[in-house]
Motif scaffolding. Structure first.
Motif: not given
Length: 322
Positions: A272, A292, A302
């Motif tokens: 992330n 993301m 992801l």
């Protein structure tokens, strides 16, 4: 005569040589429960990452507490507490860590095991404080009177000695069926609990954690799936639960969020850009938990995992069809 002596001397030398010949021990194969095989002696076997027994694990080269916690489906804070560690980063190679709760393996499971042994073997199981069994009392009351007295020989005395003792009420055998039935009831009571635990996993309502094309499938090389997207795109909780970890302490995962859904199911969201939740926070299905990014990755994506009892499982078997 000399020839006989030479033959005897040769036999003695051969015997001494055989006694001093080194013997190589044969490899010993120990078969353990669950089908695993450990080899000792001349052969060696590489053991997978697993508990050493009694809920413990020996730290190996390259391990971190965060990764150990992920592999066993536990919170690293719990492992810190169970092992009374002052620092989560202060672990050493060869150190033995508890990776399961101290009371794991006790309770209903232990009771069920004891009950099954008692039922199958027909042995009556009683607590230490229970009263002695009727059989023990009956064995002490077999004789109604002393038989060690001395009498002069006569036909009447011989006939009296040959008479059997009259059975008393205490000599009547008693069945132990009720004592065995109690552990059997414990087994029956523990069965619904196990069924309820498995039912909780079936009740988890899953959804896809992000929009985008799946670019990596679950296989032996990957522990989850990869979903392509744009930097800053929303990452949501695939199911409701409690945030077990939020940070970047596990190498190869970047900024990572781990959510625990049941006692045995958790989900992980890796690479992330930004994490929007904190450890201990309760989240609902579809709630935005991160954005993301490409932390610890060469592309924006992801990486999503579902783990059952700490072991990676194929997320496609849980996620709904698109």
């Amino acid at each position: 005569m000399k020839k006989t002596r030479f033959i005897a001397l040769g036999v003695m030398i051969a015997t001494l040589a055989a006694c001093t010949t080194p013997r190589t021990p044969a490899p010993v194969v120990e078969r353990r429960s669950g089908g695993s095989v450990a080899t000792t002696g001349t052969a060696t076997a590489e053991a997978p990452r697993a508990a050493d027994g009694h809920g413990s694990y020996t730290v190996k080269q390259g391990d971190t507490l965060y990764r150990i916690a992920l592999e066993f489906g536990q919170s690293y804070r719990d492992i810190v507490t169970w092992n009374k560690l002052e620092n989560a980063n202060d672990i050493k190679v060869g150190q033995v860590l508890r990776v399961q709760p101290p009371d794991a393996g006790s309770g209903a499971a232990g009771g069920a095991q004891m009950a099954s042994v008692a039922t199958s073997s027909g042995v009556e199981v009683r607590s230490l404080g229970s009263a002695p069994t009727a059989a023990a009392g009956g064995s002490a009351a077999n004789k109604s009177g002393p038989r060690g007295d001395k009498r002069p020989y006569s036909d009447a005395a011989l006939a009296e000695l040959q008479k059997p003792d009259a059975p008393s009420s205490s000599d009547t055998p008693k069945t132990v069926a009720p004592a065995v039935a109690a552990p059997a009831a414990a087994v029956a009571a523990s069965t619904p609990a196990a069924s309820a635990a498995s039912g909780d996993e079936d009740k988890v309502d899953w959804m896809w954690p992000a929009e985008g094309k799946q670019v990596g499938a679950f296989d032996q090389g990957k522990k989850g799936i990869d979903i392509a997207g744009k930097s800053g795109q929303s990452v949501v909780a695939a199911a409701g639960g409690k945030v077990m970890y939020a940070g970047s302490g596990i190498r190869g995962y970047g900024n990572l969020v781990i959510i625990k859904h049941t006692s045995s199911l958790l989900s992980a969201y890796a690479h992330n850009k930004t994490i929007l939740v904190k450890e201990g926070q309760t989240v609902s299905k579809g709630q935005k938990i991160a954005e993301m990014g490409n932390s610890d990755s060469d592309v924006v994506k992801l990486h999503f995992e579902i783990r059952q009892q700490g072991k990676p499982v194929d997320p496609s078997k849980f996620l709904p069809n698109r």
